[in-house]
Enzyme design. Structure first.
Site, PDB file in Angstrom:
ATOM      1  CB  ILE A 236      -0.603   0.008   1.461  1.00 14.65           C
ATOM      2  CG1 ILE A 236      -0.446  -0.466   2.879  1.00 14.65           C
ATOM      3  CG2 ILE A 236      -1.916  -0.704   0.963  1.00 14.65           C
ATOM      4  CD1 ILE A 236      -1.514  -0.350   3.934  1.00 14.65           C
ATOM      5  N   GLY A 239       8.596   4.667   0.797  1.00 15.78           N
ATOM      6  CA  GLY A 239       8.773   5.444   1.185  1.00 15.78           C
ATOM      7  C   GLY A 239      10.543   5.126   0.585  1.00 15.78           C
ATOM      8  CG  PHE A 241      14.252   4.901   4.692  1.00  9.42           C
ATOM      9  CD1 PHE A 241      15.429   4.405   4.442  1.00  9.42           C
ATOM     10  CD2 PHE A 241      13.804   6.156   5.254  1.00  9.42           C
ATOM     11  CE1 PHE A 241      16.861   5.988   4.858  1.00  9.42           C
ATOM     12  CE2 PHE A 241      14.415   6.692   5.515  1.00  9.42           C
ATOM     13  CZ  PHE A 241      16.055   7.052   4.768  1.00  9.42           C
ATOM     14  CE  LYS A 259       7.748   2.968   7.982  1.00  9.43           C
ATOM     15  NZ  LYS A 259       8.054   4.089   8.510  1.00  9.43           N
ATOM     16  CG  ASP A 353      10.427  13.342   8.598  1.00  9.36           C
ATOM     17  OD1 ASP A 353      10.768  14.433   7.356  1.00  9.36           O
ATOM     18  OD2 ASP A 353      10.695  11.415   7.909  1.00  9.36           O
ATOM     19  CG  ASN A 358       5.953  11.437   7.273  1.00  7.72           C
ATOM     20  OD1 ASN A 358       5.578  10.393   5.899  1.00  7.72           O
ATOM     21  ND2 ASN A 358       7.000  11.394   7.678  1.00  7.72           N
TER      22      ASN A 358
END
Ligand SMILES: Nc1ncnc2c1ncn2[C@@H]1O[C@H](COP(=O)(O)OP(=O)(O)OP(=O)(O)O)[C@@H](O)[C@H]1O
Length: 493
Positions: A236, A239, A241, A259, A353, A358
């Site tokens: 889905i 990023g 990383f 993740k 961030d 985010n």
């Protein structure tokens, strides 16, 4: 113990049949496409189910009892123990039986005009079962004293029993002695975001800390905790990383986001860096405006983080909002992010961030996520630079004295970007102008909205309102906002 198969019409009739024949085992019947299982009450010690060759019966019985494959020698031994301990699947499913002697067989005629359910069929005396259920061995729970381990890598200690499925698929792991016994605990990692460990925790961490700071490599045997525990539905997001997957957790049937780091983290320093997000989320704890963290683990040197699954990002959400209600929606997001930041800052952490990508949306609630750059306000940890488009100049100039105000600038810049509908630049004249406080909010937005953004993006960090100041801002009054937000504010005050 005897099993029985055959037709009956009612529970009473079956009870009578069982009583008459003194069946003390299991009765199984197939009526049309339906399969029923009957376990007499007077047979509480029924331990074994024997199934012969029929996949339908196996499908039916396996969820009730764990059936294990055994070799032929085991089967024969089992048969010798209790030759009556059988059920004939041919009885049930009317398939030809080439094994049972003819005299023991029953006529299998299916007459559509007759009530076939009344035909009672006698079981043959013996068949060789292909499978049987071994009595479940008693597994000792080790150790009696809570054993310190930390599979989550989140630095929190838990007393934990050793019998668990994770061990079952890691038999060759050095810390695992057998299917159910783990000898060594994985390492305990101190969470740098958790302040003031209790004395007991500090002592235990000290004694449990190994010479190597981080070595949580699981699933070296090739078995995957991820595949074992989750069914992956789709990717889905991605990023710099990580890749994020929508998954179904097998054991609870709920959807989550998992993740996974894009690269294998071979070095301890890289693992430590990647763990920042996990440790920050664990230290922050639950807050309705922070993406909920469930667990994390290393597998083949990848870091996996299981989180609450959200519907979209704030950027995607704002793009679907009609212009007329955009200001109200953005103020709602701003208000909820101020609540999240107030909570995080009070815990001694900063996000560093914060940006539209985010901030996630779940059922209309905004949630701050991606804590990969989080650090401590007191400057005791290193700094990771977030997305330059949303970072104020002083931070880029390595002035770390007002870290909370960095988050406030990022919040203002994120809302400004969504109001204008234009992605912020990471350099150039517009980038410079924004850092000089020159904002150009499009027509249609109120002047109080524009002024709040100007305050948040003030070039002087000390002049920016903090999260608690934003929550008290007059713009969030009952008169100026939609009902949902007003109600929320009323409930809070
Ligand atoms: N909990 C979640 N629910 C739904 N989608 C998510 C969730 N977490 C992440 N995503 C999706 O995955 C994308 C990438 O996630 P994330 O930003 O956390 O990865 P990252 O590699 O840490 O990103 P970055 O490059 O910003 O550091 C997000 O933009 C979002 O679309």
């Amino acid at each position: 113990m005897k099993g029985v198969c055959g037709g009956w019409e009612s529970q009473e009739e079956l009870d009578e049949m069982v009583a008459l024949e003194q069946w003390d085992g299991l009765a199984l019947s197939q009526q049309l496409s339906e399969v029923c299982l009957y376990t007499p009450l007077h047979s509480p010690d029924l331990k074994e189910i024997v199934v012969v060759e029929t996949s339908v019966a196996e499908q039916f019985l396996q969820p009730l009892e764990e059936v294990e494959e055994v070799n032929l020698a085991d089967q024969e031994e089992n048969d010798r123990d209790d030759p009556q301990d059988q059920i004939c699947s041919q009885d049930v499913f009317c398939t030809p039986d080439f094994i049972t002697p003819i005299e023991q067989q029953f006529p299998v005629h299916f007459d559509v005009n007759k009530d076939n359910t009344r035909q009672r069929i006698k079981s043959p005396t013996r068949l060789t079962p292909l499978r049987y259920k071994r009595p479940r061995p008693e597994v000792p729970l080790l150790p009696e004293k809570p054993n310190l381990q930390n599979e989550d890598g989140a630095g929190l200690m838990r007393g934990k029993l050793v019998k668990e499925s994770a061990c079952a698929f890691m038999p060759s792991h050095p810390g695992v002695r057998s299917k159910h016994h783990r000898v060594d605990s994985p390492v305990c990692i101190r969470n740098p975001f958790v302040q003031g460990d209790s004395e007991e925790n500090a002592d235990t961490l000290q004694s449990a800390r190994p010479p190597v700071p981080l070595a949580p490599r699981f699933a070296q045997s090739g078995m995957s905790r991820y595949s074992e525990d989750f069914h992956e539905i789709q990717e889905i997001g991605q990023g710099n990383f990580s890749r994020v997957y929508k998954v179904l957790k097998r054991i609870d049937g709920c959807l989550y986001a998992v993740k996974r780091s894009i690269h294998q983290l071979h070095q301890d320093s890289r693992r430590k860096q990647a763990l920042t997000e996990v440790q920050a989320l664990a230290a922050i704890g639950m807050h309705e405006n922070v993406v909920r963290y469930h667990t994390a683990w290393f597998e083949s040197d990848y870091l996996y983080i299981q989180m609450e699954l959200c519907d979209s990002t704030l950027g995607q959400y704002a793009a679907s909002i009609p212009a007329t209600s955009l200001e109200c929606s953005l103020l709602t997001a701003l208000w909820q992010m101020a609540k999240a930041l107030s909570h995080i800052h009070a815990k001694g952490l900063v996000h560093l961030d914060l940006k539209p990508d985010n901030i996630y949306v779940l059922d209309g609630v905004f949630k701050l996520g991606d804590f990969g750059c989080a650090t401590r306000i007191d400057g005791s940890l290193s700094f990771e630079e977030g997305d330059a488009r949303y970072i104020p100049l002083e931070f880029l100039n390595e002035d770390y004295t007002h870290l909370c105000s960095v988050d406030m600038f990022s919040l203002g810049a994120s809302i400004y970007e969504l109001a204008t509908g234009v992605t912020l630049p990471s350099s150039g004249p517009t980038y410079k102008a924004l850092r000089e406080g020159k904002l150009a909010v499009p027509p249609g937005f109120s002047s109080s909205f524009e002024n709040l953004l100007k305050e948040l993006m003030h070039p002087n960090a000390k002049r920016r309102p903090l999260a608690d100041d934003v929550l008290k801002h007059p713009i969030f009054s009952r008169q100026t906002l939609g009902m949902n937000l007003s109600e929320e504010i009323t409930a809070l005050t």
